[in-house]
Enzyme design. Structure first.
Site, PDB file in Angstrom:
ATOM      1  CB  CYS A 177      18.778 -12.112  39.301  1.00 48.74           C
ATOM      2  SG  CYS A 177      17.230 -12.715  38.923  1.00 48.74           S
TER       3      CYS A 177
ATOM      4  CG  PHE B 137      -1.538   1.051   1.181  1.00 52.64           C
ATOM      5  CD1 PHE B 137      -3.346   0.646   0.639  1.00 52.64           C
ATOM      6  CD2 PHE B 137      -1.497   2.281   1.786  1.00 52.64           C
ATOM      7  CE1 PHE B 137      -3.894   1.832   0.988  1.00 52.64           C
ATOM      8  CE2 PHE B 137      -2.142   3.376   2.155  1.00 52.64           C
ATOM      9  CZ  PHE B 137      -3.529   3.526   1.219  1.00 52.64           C
TER      10      PHE B 137
ATOM     11  CG  ASP C 180     -13.785   2.365  25.584  1.00 51.26           C
ATOM     12  OD1 ASP C 180     -14.213   3.984  26.127  1.00 51.26           O
ATOM     13  OD2 ASP C 180     -13.680   1.601  26.376  1.00 51.26           O
TER      14      ASP C 180
ATOM     15  CD  GLU D  95     -26.047   6.008  16.729  1.00 48.91           C
ATOM     16  OE1 GLU D  95     -25.225   6.306  17.195  1.00 48.91           O
ATOM     17  OE2 GLU D  95     -26.723   6.590  15.998  1.00 48.91           O
TER      18      GLU D  95
ATOM     19  CB  SER E 165     -21.209  13.315  28.841  1.00 52.03           C
ATOM     20  OG  SER E 165     -21.965  13.804  30.044  1.00 52.03           O
TER      21      SER E 165
ATOM     22  CB  CYS F 272      15.293 -15.572  42.333  1.00 56.52           C
ATOM     23  SG  CYS F 272      15.245 -14.606  40.981  1.00 56.52           S
TER      24      CYS F 272
ATOM     25  CE  LYS G 288     -21.121   5.781  26.341  1.00 59.32           C
ATOM     26  NZ  LYS G 288     -19.976   5.901  26.377  1.00 59.32           N
TER      27      LYS G 288
ATOM     28  CB  CYS H 123      19.257 -16.415  39.515  1.00 57.06           C
ATOM     29  SG  CYS H 123      18.805 -15.450  41.171  1.00 57.06           S
TER      30      CYS H 123
ATOM     31  CB  CYS I 143      15.369 -11.422  42.838  1.00 55.42           C
ATOM     32  SG  CYS I 143      17.303 -12.294  42.321  1.00 55.42           S
TER      33      CYS I 143
ATOM     34  CE1 TYR J 269     -21.108  10.596  19.025  1.00 52.09           C
ATOM     35  CE2 TYR J 269     -20.035   8.523  18.916  1.00 52.09           C
ATOM     36  CZ  TYR J 269     -20.224   9.701  19.103  1.00 52.09           C
ATOM     37  OH  TYR J 269     -18.863  10.515  20.036  1.00 52.09           O
TER      38      TYR J 269
ATOM     39  CE  LYS K 186     -26.749   8.410  19.781  1.00 51.36           C
ATOM     40  NZ  LYS K 186     -26.279   9.197  18.458  1.00 51.36           N
TER      41      LYS K 186
ATOM     42  CE  LYS L 289     -20.360   4.111  30.053  1.00 56.02           C
ATOM     43  NZ  LYS L 289     -19.580   4.449  30.556  1.00 56.02           N
TER      44      LYS L 289
HETATM   45  S1  IVH Z   1     -24.192  10.218  20.969  1.00 53.22           S
HETATM   46  C1  IVH Z   1     -25.943  13.789  23.430  1.00 53.22           C
HETATM   47  N1  IVH Z   1     -23.831   8.019  19.789  1.00 53.22           N
HETATM   48  O1  IVH Z   1     -20.074   8.700  24.940  1.00 53.22           O
HETATM   49  C2  IVH Z   1     -25.151  12.624  23.299  1.00 53.22           C
HETATM   50  N2  IVH Z   1     -21.805   9.498  21.899  1.00 53.22           N
HETATM   51  O2  IVH Z   1     -20.896   9.299  26.784  1.00 53.22           O
HETATM   52  C3  IVH Z   1     -24.242  12.884  22.263  1.00 53.22           C
HETATM   53  N3  IVH Z   1     -20.252   7.207  22.245  1.00 53.22           N
HETATM   54  O3  IVH Z   1     -19.511  11.567  24.434  1.00 53.22           O
HETATM   55  C4  IVH Z   1     -23.340  11.596  21.864  1.00 53.22           C
HETATM   56  N4  IVH Z   1     -20.554   5.981  20.938  1.00 53.22           N
HETATM   57  O4  IVH Z   1     -18.301  10.615  23.096  1.00 53.22           O
HETATM   58  C5  IVH Z   1     -23.297   8.958  20.885  1.00 53.22           C
HETATM   59  N5  IVH Z   1     -23.258   5.980  19.247  1.00 53.22           N
HETATM   60  C6  IVH Z   1     -22.649   7.049  20.514  1.00 53.22           C
HETATM   61  C7  IVH Z   1     -21.715   7.285  20.659  1.00 53.22           C
HETATM   62  C8  IVH Z   1     -21.512   7.774  22.029  1.00 53.22           C
HETATM   63  C9  IVH Z   1     -19.963   6.371  21.916  1.00 53.22           C
HETATM   64  C10 IVH Z   1     -19.404   8.743  22.936  1.00 53.22           C
HETATM   65  C11 IVH Z   1     -19.396  10.194  23.003  1.00 53.22           C
HETATM   66  C12 IVH Z   1     -19.871  10.717  23.896  1.00 53.22           C
HETATM   67  C13 IVH Z   1     -20.003  10.081  24.669  1.00 53.22           C
HETATM   68  C14 IVH Z   1     -21.129  10.413  25.746  1.00 53.22           C
END
Ligand code: IVH
Length: 827
Positions: free
Chosen positions: A434, A40, A121, A117, A86, A410, A119, A413, A428, A229, A292, A316
């Site tokens: 060692c 590539f 990480d 959706e 958040s 150990c 979540k 040794c 040790c 998202y 959502k 979670k």
């Molecule tokens: S929606 C107002 N969708 O999770 C809602 N967030 O704890 C905006 N995250 O800051 C967030 N996957 O960094 C949304 N499918 C998803 C997500 C997602 C990961 C994160 C995002 C956000 C945090 C909220």
């Protein structure tokens, strides 16, 4: 166009662009690359060259725009148009149903649907597009404003740099999660491990660190990815989140296909169950599900609390745990001599992988858990790679469990272990010889910034140490004398471990290969990979049953494996999944009697490799057996490797004095201090005989360093080593050209830095100042030119500085003035 060469270039640029985009798609969207990274990169290189020669054909969104190369010293910040919020978290079905009740109550009806959706990480990012062009990428920061990381984000190959669509909004923002695919993460860590660098803790940290790197060229190599998202903009022609998702997909933004529009909270629960296990097959780490309310009018009606939306929530998945049996505890000896107990577990499937070991940290942890050998335990995998034991299931004890007494000697040794008061770890004390501790020192000695012998990598050093060729740095320079002996020496690899009593164990893979005939290593590897989650003994039994299928020397091989199984159950050893005692394997190969086996068993204590056992074990083996044993060995040194090693060693002799001084590994003498000392004393002898006062005179040298220097030169072994190194011709004197300044911008300036800096740790700022001709001072005194004030600078220092009228400048100002000086110079 009438120039044929030009026309050819245009065509080639077009076809290369298409091919590269195609491979990017395969890699990112389909997770099925067809060509290697190397191939590539070659395509990309060809395109760069052609575009440089014919810039008129270079497109704004050419894949070469993602190679990076921009250096950003400090990231600007930008304010988000809409706060990056958040989400509220839930962990149970009940809490989720309660969320649904709140939604229904808030809306006053149940006529709504949800959009589910995963979540992801990773690291949240906001991208702003104007007139279809990516103009800014900003991290989440504190939610209100974040760092501008556009250059780095541009290197992510599946983020469109331009978007074309009829009716494309003039200005819009998309948000998503940048992540490092697990495969990339594993690759990086594998490479780091080979280079002996600290491993990255998890893909999320790695992604976040990568996004904030200063060199976008390095970011480009890391292959980040992004899942989007959220779409934000004025007057978007949509009323539902699912439409936003479809629209983003249409624009070529990467959307994980794991989404689903569902009709109610029960269907949401089904979605959660569906992905509970399946999500581990995705290239990205996920830790839950985001739910959502789909309709934007509904979202608006529900609104927000102070911190989080009322129309969305994150479910979670609980940190997953699994029940398994603790088979034994073995102990790893680190490069500093610290002992880390490792739990050997019956294989168990956890969060998508088979777990066979868990780290136990130290003796307190074993005590805290009240661990017994044979206990059933809970293991959990948090965000980290290494799983841990969280509890013993005491109800399941049957009385056969054995209390664990921490290792006394150990395993490497045999030296009696010690534990300092107030310290959690045993260690040790045999720092001198060692093997892992010697290895640590040798790795430092040969490292790039010390003697720079890159042909002596960790595995080779380990082999040389294990077989007694190297104990101290001077031994390296004696190696050429033993050149001929080194042929066939075994590189220990990862195929060995030691039991708690120091018995040598070899990988089951090598063992099965050695005790059978004509079955290939590849076939064995495949068998083991296919049955990874089986315990060793049933796995070997199954292997025996499958021998007719391999259809090679069926009778002999079956008998051999049968004997192997018998011996394994007969002898008492620690049980370590996927490893078996070398003594047992040799016994099977040689069809030996009980007494012989006992002899090999005791000879294998503290041996590092099969080669080591044969050469140093005082055992007598027949030639036939010796021939067979060869199959058990790891890779061996061959002519080419030996030649390279010798050359590297020879070349290192010319390393300048400051490097030699640094290479010695005197405690507290880092690279920068070594330069200061070398510059001040000019030669080893003067340093060795220096009085404390003259050492302390040097800026940057304090009592700790002085004590370390004194301690080093007071040891006879060290003086012997130095003598030998000198006789080998290493530089013990400063040559004027040794000290290389990067610039003289700080020449004669006396500077102190106080508090926490963002761009340097303490050593780095000292080195930075010194390498630009400045002098670093540790104390506030009148003679200082200025102080770099970091975060949380000590109040008393600050007071004193103000009293003396010394100028305080921030780290940013310091760097700024640096760039200014730089620019002026360049002008
Ligand atoms: S929606 C107002 N969708 O999770 C809602 N967030 O704890 C905006 N995250 O800051 C967030 N996957 O960094 C949304 N499918 C998803 C997500 C997602 C990961 C994160 C995002 C956000 C945090 C909220």
């Amino acid at each position: 166009m009438n120039n044929p060469a030009k026309e050819e270039a245009r065509k080639r640029i077009e076809s290369l662009t298409e091919t590269i985009n195609h491979h990017n798609r395969l890699y990112y969207q389909e997770d099925e690359p067809e060509i290697s990274d190397f191939d590539f990169d070659r395509l990309l290189e060809e395109l760069v060259k052609l575009e440089n020669a014919f810039p008129e054909f270079k497109k704004e969104d050419s894949p070469t725009q993602r190679i990076g190369g921009t250096i950003t010293k400090t990231f600007e910040t930008a304010t988000h148009s809409v706060k990056m919020l958040s989400l509220g978290n839930t962990y149970s079905k009940e809490e989720l149903i309660a969320f649904d009740e709140r939604v229904a109550k808030g809306l006053g009806h149940r006529n709504y649907d949800y959009f589910c959706e995963l979540k992801f990480d990773g690291v949240a990012i906001s991208l702003v597009y104007e007139k279809g062009r990516l103009i800014r990428a900003v991290t989440r920061g504190d939610g209100y404003k974040g760092d501008v990381v556009t250059e780095n984000v541009r290197t992510i190959r599946n983020i469109p740099l331009t978007i074309k669509d009829s009716n494309l909004p003039e200005y819009f923002e998309v948000r998503g999660e940048v992540f490092l695919p697990r495969r990339e993460f594993d690759k990086i860590n594998k490479e780091r491990k080979e280079r002996n660098e600290a491993l990255l803790a998890n893909p999320r940290n790695a992604a976040s660190g990568t996004l904030k790197m200063q060199d976008s060229g390095v970011v480009a190599k890391r292959r980040l990815n992004c899942n989007f998202y959220q779409l934000i903009g004025d007057d978007l022609p949509i009323n539902h989140h699912h439409e936003a998702v479809t629209m983003m997909e249409k624009w070529g933004l990467n959307i994980s296909t794991a989404y689903k529009k569902v009709k109610d909270i029960h269907a949401t629960l089904d979605y959660i169950e569906y992905w509970r296990e399946k999500r581990h097959q995705l290239p990205v780490d996920t830790d839950g599900v985001v739910i959502k309310v789909n309709n934007y009018y509904h979202q608006e009606e529900l609104g927000f609390t102070a911190k989080i939306p009322r129309w969305a929530i994150a479910f979670k998945y609980q940190a997953e745990k699994a029940k398994t049996k603790l088979q034994s505890i073995t102990y790893q000896v680190g490069r500093t001599g610290a002992i880390t107990p490792v739990a050997n577990l019956s294989p168990v499937s956890l969060a998508g992988t088979t777990v066979k070991r868990a780290s136990l940290h130290n003796a307190n942890e074993i005590e805290r858990l009240d661990l017994h050998e044979g206990d059933m335990v809970w293991v959990e995998k948090g965000g980290e790679i290494i799983p841990k034991i969280t509890a013993v299931i005491k109800e399941l004890r049957n009385g056969a469990e054995k209390p664990i007494s921490f290792l006394k000697n150990c395993p490497e040794c045999g030296t009696k272990l010690e534990r300092n008061k107030g310290e959690a770890k045993h260690f040790c004390p045999n720092a001198e010889s060692c093997p892992p501790q010697v290895l640590g020192r040798m790795e430092h000695f040969v490292s790039k910034r010390a003697m720079d012998i890159d042909s002596l990598g960790t595995e080779r050093l380990r082999a040389l140490i294990h077989q007694g060729y190297i104990r101290n740095p001077a031994d390296i320079y004696d190696l050429p004398q033993f050149k001929d002996e080194l042929m066939g020496l075994e590189i220990s690899d990862e195929q060995y471990v030691k039991s708690s009593l120091g018995y040598l164990f070899v990988s089951l893979k090598k063992a099965l290969y050695a005790i059978t005939e004509s079955i290939t290593l590849k076939e064995i590897e495949q068998f083991l990979a296919d049955h990874e989650s089986m315990e060793s003994i049933p796995k070997i039994q199954y292997f025996r049953d499958l021998i007719p299928k391999f259809n090679k020397r069926v009778e002999e091989n079956t008998a051999s494996v049968e004997k192997f199984l018998k011996e394994l159950t007969f002898f008492e050893f620690d049980q370590i999944e996927d490893y078996v005692p070398v003594a047992v394997v040799i016994a099977v190969m040689g069809d030996l009697e009980k007494d012989d086996i006992e002899n090999i068993k005791s000879a294998s204590i503290h041996k590092s490799t099969v080669h080591d056992l044969i050469t140093n074990g005082k055992l007598e083996f027949s030639d036939t057996l010796l021939g067979k044993i060869k199959k058990l060995k790891g890779n061996t040194f061959q002519e080419g490797v030996i030649f390279n090693m010798m050359e590297g060693i020879r070349n290192s002799i010319s390393q300048p004095f400051p490097r030699v001084l640094f290479a010695l590994g005197i405690r507290n003498i880092g690279e920068n201090t070594a330069v200061l000392l070398a510059e001040h004393f000019k030669n080893m002898n003067a340093l060795q005989t220096a009085a404390d006062e003259s050492l302390l005179e040097i800026n940057g040298i304090g009592n700790t360093a002085v004590n370390s220097i004194k301690a080093y030169f007071s040891k006879k072994e060290n003086l012997d080593t130095l003598n030998r190194l000198k006789n080998h011709g290493l530089n013990f004197e400063l040559d004027k050209s040794d000290i290389q300044w990067i610039s003289k911008k700080l020449e004669g300036k006396k500077i102190l830095a106080s508090g926490k800096l963002n761009h340097f740790n303490r050593d780095e700022i000292i080195e930075f100042i010194a390498s630009h001709g400045g002098i670093y001072s540790k104390t506030v005194s009148k003679s200082l030119d200025f102080i770099i004030e970091g975060e949380e600078m000590g109040p008393s220092k600050k007071e004193k500085a103000l009293k003396l009228g010394i100028q305080l400048i921030s780290e940013e100002e310091f760097l700024q003035s640096f760039t200014n000086i730089n620019n002026e110079k360049n002008r």
